[in-house]
Scaffold this motif. Sequence first.
Motif, PDB file in Angstrom:
ATOM      1  N   GLY A 136       0.745  -1.245   0.000  1.00 23.64           N
ATOM      2  CA  GLY A 136       0.000   0.000   0.000  1.00 23.64           C
ATOM      3  C   GLY A 136       0.780   1.303   0.000  1.00 23.64           C
ATOM      4  N   ALA A 137       2.101   1.264   0.012  1.00 25.23           N
ATOM      5  CA  ALA A 137       2.839   2.529   0.078  1.00 25.23           C
ATOM      6  C   ALA A 137       2.831   3.276  -1.250  1.00 25.23           C
ATOM      7  CB  ALA A 137       4.277   2.273   0.528  1.00 25.23           C
ATOM      8  N   ASN A 138       2.899   2.543  -2.356  1.00 20.86           N
ATOM      9  CA  ASN A 138       3.043   3.169  -3.670  1.00 20.86           C
ATOM     10  C   ASN A 138       1.981   2.642  -4.632  1.00 20.86           C
ATOM     11  OD1 ASN A 138       5.967   4.230  -3.099  1.00 20.86           O
ATOM     12  ND2 ASN A 138       6.010   2.043  -2.609  1.00 20.86           N
ATOM     13  N   ALA A 139       0.975   3.474  -4.915  1.00 26.60           N
ATOM     14  CA  ALA A 139      -0.103   3.029  -5.803  1.00 26.60           C
ATOM     15  C   ALA A 139       0.436   2.750  -7.201  1.00 26.60           C
ATOM     16  CB  ALA A 139      -1.209   4.074  -5.860  1.00 26.60           C
ATOM     17  N   GLU A 140       1.445   3.506  -7.606  1.00 29.28           N
ATOM     18  CA  GLU A 140       2.052   3.287  -8.925  1.00 29.28           C
ATOM     19  C   GLU A 140       3.510   2.895  -8.768  1.00 29.28           C
ATOM     20  OE1 GLU A 140       0.319   5.328 -12.722  1.00 29.28           O
ATOM     21  OE2 GLU A 140       1.483   6.694 -11.487  1.00 29.28           O
ATOM     22  N   CYS A 141       3.931   1.903  -9.499  1.00 28.76           N
ATOM     23  CA  CYS A 141       5.311   1.418  -9.396  1.00 28.76           C
ATOM     24  C   CYS A 141       5.929   1.279 -10.780  1.00 28.76           C
ATOM     25  CB  CYS A 141       5.331   0.057  -8.708  1.00 28.76           C
ATOM     26  SG  CYS A 141       4.831   0.127  -6.976  1.00 28.76           S
ATOM     27  N   GLY A 220       1.661  -1.290  -4.982  1.00 25.79           N
ATOM     28  CA  GLY A 220       0.918  -1.001  -3.764  1.00 25.79           C
ATOM     29  C   GLY A 220      -0.589  -0.893  -3.940  1.00 25.79           C
ATOM     30  N   PHE A 221      -1.045  -0.680  -5.155  1.00 25.41           N
ATOM     31  CA  PHE A 221      -2.498  -0.656  -5.390  1.00 25.41           C
ATOM     32  C   PHE A 221      -3.038  -2.090  -5.351  1.00 25.41           C
ATOM     33  CE2 PHE A 221      -6.412  -0.555  -7.835  1.00 25.41           C
ATOM     34  CZ  PHE A 221      -7.025   0.603  -7.374  1.00 25.41           C
ATOM     35  N   THR A 222      -2.458  -2.942  -6.186  1.00 27.15           N
ATOM     36  CA  THR A 222      -2.912  -4.330  -6.235  1.00 27.15           C
ATOM     37  C   THR A 222      -2.703  -5.015  -4.884  1.00 27.15           C
ATOM     38  OG1 THR A 222      -2.208  -4.362  -8.546  1.00 27.15           O
ATOM     39  CG2 THR A 222      -2.713  -6.477  -7.541  1.00 27.15           C
ATOM     40  N   GLY A 223      -1.558  -4.738  -4.249  1.00 32.40           N
ATOM     41  CA  GLY A 223      -1.257  -5.375  -2.968  1.00 32.40           C
ATOM     42  C   GLY A 223      -2.254  -4.989  -1.893  1.00 32.40           C
ATOM     43  N   ASN A 224      -2.637  -3.724  -1.890  1.00 32.94           N
ATOM     44  CA  ASN A 224      -3.604  -3.267  -0.897  1.00 32.94           C
ATOM     45  C   ASN A 224      -4.985  -3.889  -1.137  1.00 32.94           C
ATOM     46  OD1 ASN A 224      -5.677  -1.035   0.140  1.00 32.94           O
ATOM     47  ND2 ASN A 224      -3.807  -0.915   1.332  1.00 32.94           N
ATOM     48  N   VAL A 225      -5.391  -3.938  -2.414  1.00 32.19           N
ATOM     49  CA  VAL A 225      -6.678  -4.568  -2.735  1.00 32.19           C
ATOM     50  C   VAL A 225      -6.651  -6.041  -2.333  1.00 32.19           C
ATOM     51  CG1 VAL A 225      -8.173  -5.308  -4.637  1.00 32.19           C
ATOM     52  CG2 VAL A 225      -7.328  -2.954  -4.564  1.00 32.19           C
ATOM     53  N   ALA A 226      -5.567  -6.725  -2.671  1.00 30.95           N
ATOM     54  CA  ALA A 226      -5.468  -8.160  -2.362  1.00 30.95           C
ATOM     55  C   ALA A 226      -5.533  -8.399  -0.859  1.00 30.95           C
ATOM     56  CB  ALA A 226      -4.174  -8.730  -2.945  1.00 30.95           C
ATOM     57  N   LEU A 227      -4.760  -7.632  -0.115  1.00 28.77           N
ATOM     58  CA  LEU A 227      -4.714  -7.812   1.338  1.00 28.77           C
ATOM     59  C   LEU A 227      -6.088  -7.570   1.954  1.00 28.77           C
ATOM     60  CD1 LEU A 227      -2.567  -8.378   3.524  1.00 28.77           C
ATOM     61  CD2 LEU A 227      -2.373  -5.908   3.815  1.00 28.77           C
ATOM     62  N   LYS A 228      -6.764  -6.527   1.496  1.00 26.08           N
ATOM     63  CA  LYS A 228      -8.076  -6.216   2.064  1.00 26.08           C
ATOM     64  C   LYS A 228      -9.134  -7.232   1.634  1.00 26.08           C
ATOM     65  CE  LYS A 228      -7.213  -1.395   3.057  1.00 26.08           C
ATOM     66  NZ  LYS A 228      -7.271  -0.005   2.543  1.00 26.08           N
TER      67      LYS A 228
ATOM     68  N   LEU B 170     -16.305   2.309  -7.360  1.00 25.66           N
ATOM     69  CA  LEU B 170     -14.995   2.135  -7.978  1.00 25.66           C
ATOM     70  C   LEU B 170     -14.073   1.473  -6.957  1.00 25.66           C
ATOM     71  CD1 LEU B 170     -13.082   2.870 -10.399  1.00 25.66           C
ATOM     72  CD2 LEU B 170     -12.660   5.049  -9.227  1.00 25.66           C
ATOM     73  N   LEU B 171     -13.368   0.429  -7.369  1.00 24.26           N
ATOM     74  CA  LEU B 171     -12.457  -0.257  -6.448  1.00 24.26           C
ATOM     75  C   LEU B 171     -11.178   0.562  -6.299  1.00 24.26           C
ATOM     76  CD1 LEU B 171     -11.964  -2.798  -4.729  1.00 24.26           C
ATOM     77  CD2 LEU B 171     -11.033  -3.902  -6.765  1.00 24.26           C
ATOM     78  N   SER B 172     -10.837   0.906  -5.055  1.00 30.26           N
ATOM     79  CA  SER B 172      -9.611   1.661  -4.820  1.00 30.26           C
ATOM     80  C   SER B 172      -9.008   1.236  -3.484  1.00 30.26           C
ATOM     81  CB  SER B 172      -9.884   3.168  -4.863  1.00 30.26           C
ATOM     82  OG  SER B 172      -8.664   3.895  -4.811  1.00 30.26           O
ATOM     83  N   ILE B 173      -8.073   2.039  -2.984  1.00 32.15           N
ATOM     84  CA  ILE B 173      -7.365   1.660  -1.760  1.00 32.15           C
ATOM     85  C   ILE B 173      -7.687   2.640  -0.638  1.00 32.15           C
ATOM     86  CG2 ILE B 173      -5.570   0.439  -3.010  1.00 32.15           C
ATOM     87  CD1 ILE B 173      -3.733   2.823  -2.668  1.00 32.15           C
ATOM     88  N   GLY B 174      -8.866   3.198  -0.690  1.00 27.15           N
ATOM     89  CA  GLY B 174      -9.340   4.120   0.334  1.00 27.15           C
ATOM     90  C   GLY B 174     -10.624   4.743  -0.179  1.00 27.15           C
ATOM     91  N   GLY B 201     -19.140   6.192  -5.067  1.00 31.39           N
ATOM     92  CA  GLY B 201     -17.778   6.453  -4.600  1.00 31.39           C
ATOM     93  C   GLY B 201     -16.902   5.218  -4.618  1.00 31.39           C
ATOM     94  N   ASN B 202     -15.781   5.293  -3.910  1.00 25.48           N
ATOM     95  CA  ASN B 202     -14.829   4.183  -3.869  1.00 25.48           C
ATOM     96  C   ASN B 202     -15.253   3.120  -2.855  1.00 25.48           C
ATOM     97  OD1 ASN B 202     -13.275   5.642  -5.640  1.00 25.48           O
ATOM     98  ND2 ASN B 202     -11.691   6.194  -4.149  1.00 25.48           N
ATOM     99  N   VAL B 203     -14.914   1.878  -3.153  1.00 22.66           N
ATOM    100  CA  VAL B 203     -14.956   0.816  -2.151  1.00 22.66           C
ATOM    101  C   VAL B 203     -13.573   0.178  -2.103  1.00 22.66           C
ATOM    102  CG1 VAL B 203     -17.412   0.277  -2.302  1.00 22.66           C
ATOM    103  CG2 VAL B 203     -15.790  -0.880  -3.824  1.00 22.66           C
ATOM    104  N   GLU B 204     -13.314  -0.554  -1.011  1.00 21.66           N
ATOM    105  CA  GLU B 204     -12.038  -1.251  -0.851  1.00 21.66           C
ATOM    106  C   GLU B 204     -12.256  -2.758  -0.970  1.00 21.66           C
ATOM    107  OE1 GLU B 204      -9.267   0.439   2.147  1.00 21.66           O
ATOM    108  OE2 GLU B 204     -11.079   1.380   2.923  1.00 21.66           O
ATOM    109  N   GLY B 205     -11.144  -3.472  -1.039  1.00 20.04           N
ATOM    110  CA  GLY B 205     -11.229  -4.925  -1.178  1.00 20.04           C
ATOM    111  C   GLY B 205     -12.059  -5.576  -0.090  1.00 20.04           C
ATOM    112  N   ARG B 206     -12.008  -5.021   1.114  1.00 21.96           N
ATOM    113  CA  ARG B 206     -12.734  -5.645   2.226  1.00 21.96           C
ATOM    114  C   ARG B 206     -14.243  -5.486   2.109  1.00 21.96           C
ATOM    115  NH1 ARG B 206     -10.659  -0.973   5.494  1.00 21.96           N
ATOM    116  NH2 ARG B 206      -8.929  -2.316   6.060  1.00 21.96           N
ATOM    117  N   ASP B 207     -14.707  -4.599   1.209  1.00 26.54           N
ATOM    118  CA  ASP B 207     -16.143  -4.367   1.053  1.00 26.54           C
ATOM    119  C   ASP B 207     -16.808  -5.334   0.082  1.00 26.54           C
ATOM    120  OD1 ASP B 207     -15.900  -2.035   2.685  1.00 26.54           O
ATOM    121  OD2 ASP B 207     -15.138  -0.937   0.950  1.00 26.54           O
ATOM    122  N   LEU B 208     -15.992  -6.106  -0.656  1.00 21.29           N
ATOM    123  CA  LEU B 208     -16.554  -6.866  -1.775  1.00 21.29           C
ATOM    124  C   LEU B 208     -17.527  -7.951  -1.343  1.00 21.29           C
ATOM    125  CD1 LEU B 208     -13.503  -7.142  -4.190  1.00 21.29           C
ATOM    126  CD2 LEU B 208     -15.585  -5.825  -4.511  1.00 21.29           C
ATOM    127  N   LEU B 209     -17.331  -8.547  -0.165  1.00 26.61           N
ATOM    128  CA  LEU B 209     -18.260  -9.591   0.284  1.00 26.61           C
ATOM    129  C   LEU B 209     -19.341  -9.029   1.187  1.00 26.61           C
ATOM    130  CD1 LEU B 209     -15.897 -12.598   1.023  1.00 26.61           C
ATOM    131  CD2 LEU B 209     -17.651 -12.466  -0.732  1.00 26.61           C
TER     132      LEU B 209
END
Lengths: 323, 323
Positions: A136-141, A220-228, B170-174, B201-209
């Motif tokens: 999650g630190a860097n949305a773009e890498c 960090g975008f994909t990683g944050n989505v995956a973790l959550k 929209l899926l995002s990290i916040g 607005g945005n949702v996060e990975g933890r919201d999907l289920l």
Amino acid sequence: MLPVALDAMGGDRAPGEMVAGARQAVADHGVPVVLVGRPEELGDTGGVAVIPASEVIGMDDDPGQGVRTKKDSSLVRAAEAVRDGRASAMVSAGNTGAAMASALLRMGRLKGIARPAIATPIPNLGSTPTVLLDSGANAECNVTMLVQFARMGSAYASLRYGIAEPRVALLSIGEEKSKGTPLVREVHSALAGDETLNFSGNVEGRDLLHGAADVVVTDGFTGNVALKCLEGSLRFFMETLMRVLRADDEVARAGNVVLDRLAPVAAELDPEGTGGAMLLGVDGVCVISHGSSSARAIVSALRVAHDLAGAGLVARLASAVSS
Amino acid sequence: MLPVALDAMGGDRAPGEMVAGARQAVADHGVPVVLVGRPEELGDTGGVAVIPASEVIGMDDDPGQGVRTKKDSSLVRAAEAVRDGRASAMVSAGNTGAAMASALLRMGRLKGIARPAIATPIPNLGSTPTVLLDSGANAECNVTMLVQFARMGSAYASLRYGIAEPRVALLSIGEEKSKGTPLVREVHSALAGDETLNFSGNVEGRDLLHGAADVVVTDGFTGNVALKCLEGSLRFFMETLMRVLRADDEVARAGNVVLDRLAPVAAELDPEGTGGAMLLGVDGVCVISHGSSSARAIVSALRVAHDLAGAGLVARLASAVSS
């Protein structure tokens, strides 16, 4: 050895659980700790020293602005304690972005590192965790960043879990090297050609809880989505199970037997036991614990921070990236 | 009405479960079906008609090459049946990439659509599923594509689940609109300004289920990782639970009570009941069922394909994107 600086004001359960965690780490594990925060709000620290800091960066504050304007905040002062050689490491359960910004701005980047990354341990049953970075630190890498993440992740997994040659994998949408974005394909080639790494190829989202690799690299975008997604689905499953098990007396009796047996499994998967995420690539040890951390999670985090500072994590990361 | 063309050769359990599913859909639900494949391998089709196709694109074949070189494959012939007005829709549990390529190359893109997307229903307890798109067709996306996905997803959720104004997220990290990559931030602005959408607005990975939205928009790389994280963690949890429940006789007795109560919940979450994923943006109805589909999953898929073709899905998608 120097104490670990704990942000006493950060996290949903601060300062109570922070102070309790600090006291336990000192008393039960001999980990030296210094609390950073408002002395008048900390209650009885049981003799644990305090570095006073009058401000608090809130969980919802803008990270950059918080660090710029709140120079006497617990997070900024904790990072300065590491920079100034008064602490061996910092630990915070507060605003993740602000913890990163404090560490980056006060400790500075590690020489040769393009950007620091957050490395999060994903528990595995019966084996060491899988380290996911960047979570999650860097949305773009770019390619350089991701290759550095792979090297830092490998050095970290090696030092922390005693794995001689950690299996490093790249998160993608298929095992074949042709799968994924152009960036992912380019990183795949770079990792495959990196002789300092034990690269095992691509993994998919479904492999993350199955111990398919010791280190999984992603942006960090994909990683944050995956973790959550993982956190959210495990919480969903546990909540659903508990609701079903409490529906009536008959199932509740059976449920008690089942829950007794599930307890050791749940303990293995509990993120509170993993010691939290690590910010890799700054010139100091920085542990970012979950916002809902209890005293128990803080004890884990303090122990991990103390151990890794003592084991020379920062030098190992610098060496891994420059070799 | 025209029959649905079912790829009889696609999927891990083809052709047996495909033929069984086709027979059930006809007999139990009055859904007209035509099987596409090698007649000599299909066994007793129970009177279900067959469009002969001598070739098979395997699960591991390169999709583009498969479609180019195997012109008499079941997938290509199924797509041609839709194109030529001999079938109302196609259904396949085979190679996903090849199903997409067949549909795209034979049916063509829908007018005005930049790229088709895979829309996958994520089951929710007690409510309609959340439609996730793109869940894997396009690893790289631009703003136009993602806005079109939002509009197609909204029209699809509306038609399929009877939701008047589907909540599109929209899926995002916040949650904040400032979170995510530059692309995600730009898409957030575009969706917020799109008066044809009910953008939440945005949702996060933890919201999907947790049913936080009716439609969740993301690029095909992130969407595929997210979906596989969810699938993987639910499978992990079920496998772990079953292992614990079978450890010995005492827990097995309690486990039987618990499993009885979990069965209806598991049925609600079972992807076999959702009818499979839909390729939105081609000029025809194309359902992509899971590679491990049983006859039951195929019945669901055939029913969904039949219903949506009859309800005019393609025209609705075209209208949603052009308005």
